[in-house]
Write an enzyme that holds these catalytic residues in place. Structure first.
Site, PDB file in Angstrom:
ATOM      1  N   ASP A  44      -3.559  -3.266   4.309  1.00  0.00           N
ATOM      2  CA  ASP A  44      -2.526  -2.626   3.249  1.00  0.00           C
ATOM      3  C   ASP A  44      -1.350  -2.230   3.805  1.00  0.00           C
ATOM      4  O   ASP A  44      -1.103  -2.310   5.165  1.00  0.00           O
ATOM      5  CB  ASP A  44      -3.425  -1.485   2.571  1.00  0.00           C
ATOM      6  N   HIS A  45      -0.461  -1.762   2.868  1.00  0.00           N
ATOM      7  CA  HIS A  45       0.674  -1.078   3.353  1.00  0.00           C
ATOM      8  C   HIS A  45       0.607   0.271   3.225  1.00  0.00           C
ATOM      9  O   HIS A  45       0.213   0.775   2.009  1.00  0.00           O
ATOM     10  CB  HIS A  45       2.052  -1.572   2.535  1.00  0.00           C
ATOM     11  N   TYR A  65      -0.857   0.665  -2.262  1.00  0.00           N
ATOM     12  CA  TYR A  65      -1.673  -0.067  -3.203  1.00  0.00           C
ATOM     13  C   TYR A  65      -1.544  -1.872  -2.843  1.00  0.00           C
ATOM     14  O   TYR A  65      -1.296  -2.459  -4.056  1.00  0.00           O
ATOM     15  CB  TYR A  65      -1.733   0.156  -4.553  1.00  0.00           C
ATOM     16  N   HIS A  66      -1.812  -2.122  -1.834  1.00  0.00           N
ATOM     17  CA  HIS A  66      -1.471  -3.876  -1.491  1.00  0.00           C
ATOM     18  C   HIS A  66      -2.550  -4.253  -0.683  1.00  0.00           C
ATOM     19  O   HIS A  66      -2.471  -4.678   0.328  1.00  0.00           O
ATOM     20  CB  HIS A  66      -0.126  -4.007  -0.778  1.00  0.00           C
ATOM     21  N   PRO A  67      -3.834  -3.900  -0.961  1.00  0.00           N
ATOM     22  CA  PRO A  67      -5.025  -4.324  -0.137  1.00  0.00           C
ATOM     23  C   PRO A  67      -5.085  -5.967  -0.376  1.00  0.00           C
ATOM     24  O   PRO A  67      -4.759  -6.509  -1.260  1.00  0.00           O
ATOM     25  CB  PRO A  67      -6.202  -3.907  -0.945  1.00  0.00           C
TER      26      PRO A  67
END
Length: 547
Positions: free
Chosen positions: A289-290, A463-465
């Site tokens: 993620d980020h 919110y970049h899984p």
């Protein structure tokens, strides 16, 4: 219920595949647990903080306590609605850097290098630069996905790019074109003032062919007979697939579905009494993620969007948008950005900036200071890896989500550097007329320990899984899908969404997720666009210069 292809998930990749497969003449059933994407909260870009905080549209996932972030449990929103996360996201459109895809190719995802994926980005886009200049030769102008730019009327939006230039960084006319590195205008998936989700771009046109229908319900598992996927068990009935079952249920739910179907780490499946059909230790692993922080400043002039942050202001913005689809409600607010390298010796950007002319949190709570602005920043390529595992064999129970954020020393070094570089940008002359003082981290957070304490308490997911069913060579024991998106060890089963990313890409993940669906559809159809020979820009002095 039967179709040639059954796709689980009406999100970014699933909608793209539904359109391309139905366009090619095939019958498609898309299984989606979420409901309608109609209504102003989803369609009005300026209202983006609402849908991702609404139970109606969001799965409501939470991480396990994260040991390196003070044991906080972080929100992990995923779209539970037609259009998936493309219906509740921030609408920011970033392809990723060329080197990201070359890394995929070089680590086993043959045929997924930048020259291979660029033609798919071009095919999917309908790009409008809004008169702000750009890189038309690198962009697509006739695809289903509308991509546009904000009006950039706010003086703070201009000041951010100018401050980047004054700090010695490049200005780029189009970070999605030849040169990502630098400061410039942001792209967004907005068309004529409205969110342009994957549902609008792809699913509606797919349904219009008469060959694609959406089946509402929760997929319990993939039905596998004699090593072949034949349908999807909906908990009481089965939707049959004549050709293939395709999972596109997100980096959280796709590995969960594989494991419930008997595909995953054998020991873990046995713990939950699930019969092992294919022992794939990589299922659910490699979670990435980020993380980001908001570097916030109070403004010395009333120039921010805060003037609309009251009942009257919100009523004005809402009414204007309802009537004309213009004004602040027609933009996501993120109209300027930056991509920089953290130090010399890093060959392409590893820090991203989202600039917002308002000091506010994702949950919609404005800063108590009133007028202000912020840059969201964080490292792009964290070495930390987490996992998705099952809590039980019950399809209704959410999986266990553990990112293991900040578990690597490099994370701390990179994050400290990102904060200090951000402060330097806001100290430039371009912001002199606007800066009152730093709200957070605050001027008293200067040492490594003080900055680390701030990170521990305030870092949030962007919110970049991704990465939990990684694509790689069939011989790679940790790969879950091969470069044709076929699940290794089971016939007639594919998977295409952000979970197949071997490594996270630079920037927001919606664009590469849609591209994954576009390209996977061609693999399914036995087609391939010819590779591009465009050469992206890399800083010529990257080995010795940071900017």
């Amino acid at each position: 219920m039967e179709a040639d292809y059954v796709i689980v998930g009406a999100g970014s990749a699933g909608c793209a595949m539904a359109y391309r497969l139905s366009e090619a003449g095939h019958s498609v059933i898309v299984v989606e647990f979420g409901g309608s994407d109609a209504g102003p909260f989803i369609n009005m870009p300026g209202a983006l903080s609402y849908p991702m905080n609404m139970k109606r549209y969001d799965w409501g996932f939470q991480t396990e306590p994260e040991p390196h972030l003070g044991n906080r449990c972080l929100a992990t929103p995923r779209g539970k609605v037609i259009g998936g996360s493309s219906s509740i996201n921030g609408m920011i459109y970033v392809r990723g850097h060329a080197r990201d895809f070359d890394h995929w190719r070089d680590t086993g995802a043959e045929g997924w290098g930048y020259s291979d994926v660029l033609p798919y980005f071009q095919r999917m886009e309908n790009w409008d630069d809004g008169g702000h200049g750009g890189d038309p030769a690198w962009r697509g102008t006739s695809g289903p996905l509308h991509v546009s730019r904000g009006k950039r009327y706010n003086p703070l939006t201009q000041a951010f790019v100018e401050a980047g230039r004054q700090a010695g960084y490049k200005v780029t006319p189009d970070y999605n074109g030849e040169q990502q590195e630098g400061f410039g205008p942001f792209d967004m998936t907005v068309h004529e003032g409205q969110r342009w989700s994957a549902a609008k771009a792809y699913l509606r046109p797919a349904q219009a062919t008469g060959r694609c229908i959406v089946a509402n319900g929760l997929a319990h598992k993939v039905v596998i007979e004699d090593g072949r996927a034949t349908g999807v068990d909906m908990g009481g009935y089965v939707i049959k697939a004549k050709a293939e079952v395709i999972l596109a249920a997100s980096a959280i739910n796709s590995p969960k579905l594989l494991m419930l179907s008997g595909i995953g780490p054998a020991g873990h499946l046995a713990e939950h009494g699930i019969e092992v059909i294919s022992d794939r230790p990589g299922v659910g692993q490699n979670l990435q993620d980020h993380l980001e922080l908001y570097i916030q400043y109070a403004a010395s002039q009333p120039v921010s969007l805060y003037k609309y942050w009251n009942l009257l202001g919100k009523a004005y913005v809402g009414a204007r948008w309802m009537l004309t689809k213009t004004g602040p409600g027609a933009s996501n607010g993120f109209e300027s950005c930056g991509f920089i390298r953290s130090e010399a010796g890093v060959d392409y950007p590893d820090i991203q900036y989202h600039f917002l002319p308002l000091a506010v949190r994702y949950d919609g709570k404005a800063s108590a200071e009133g007028h202000g602005f912020q840059a969201h920043t964080g490292p792009m390529r964290s070495p930390s890896r987490g996992e998705i595992t099952l809590k039980s064999a019950d399809p209704l129970e959410a999986p266990r989500i553990f990112f293991n954020y900040m578990s690597h020393e490099k994370d701390w070094i990179d994050f400290r550097r990102a904060i200090r570089l951000t402060r330097e940008i806001f100290a430039q002359d371009a912001f002199k007329p606007y800066v009152k003082h730093e709200i957070q981290p605050g001027a008293d957070a200067q040492t490594d320990d003080e900055i680390d304490a701030f990170i521990r308490e305030h870092a949030e997911s962007a919110y970049h899984p991704c990465g939990t069913c990684k694509m790689g060579a069939a011989s790679d024991p940790m790969a879950v899908v091969d470069p044709e998106c076929r699940v290794i060890g089971v016939d007639n089963l594919r998977l295409a969404d952000s979970s197949i990313f071997p490594r996270i890409t630079n920037g927001n993940l919606n664009a590469p997720s849609i591209m994954t669906g576009e390209k996977a559809a061609d693999h399914i159809l036995g087609k391939r666009l010819p590779p591009s020979n465009a050469e992206p820009w890399i800083h010529p002095e990257w080995e010795t210069e940071q900017r």
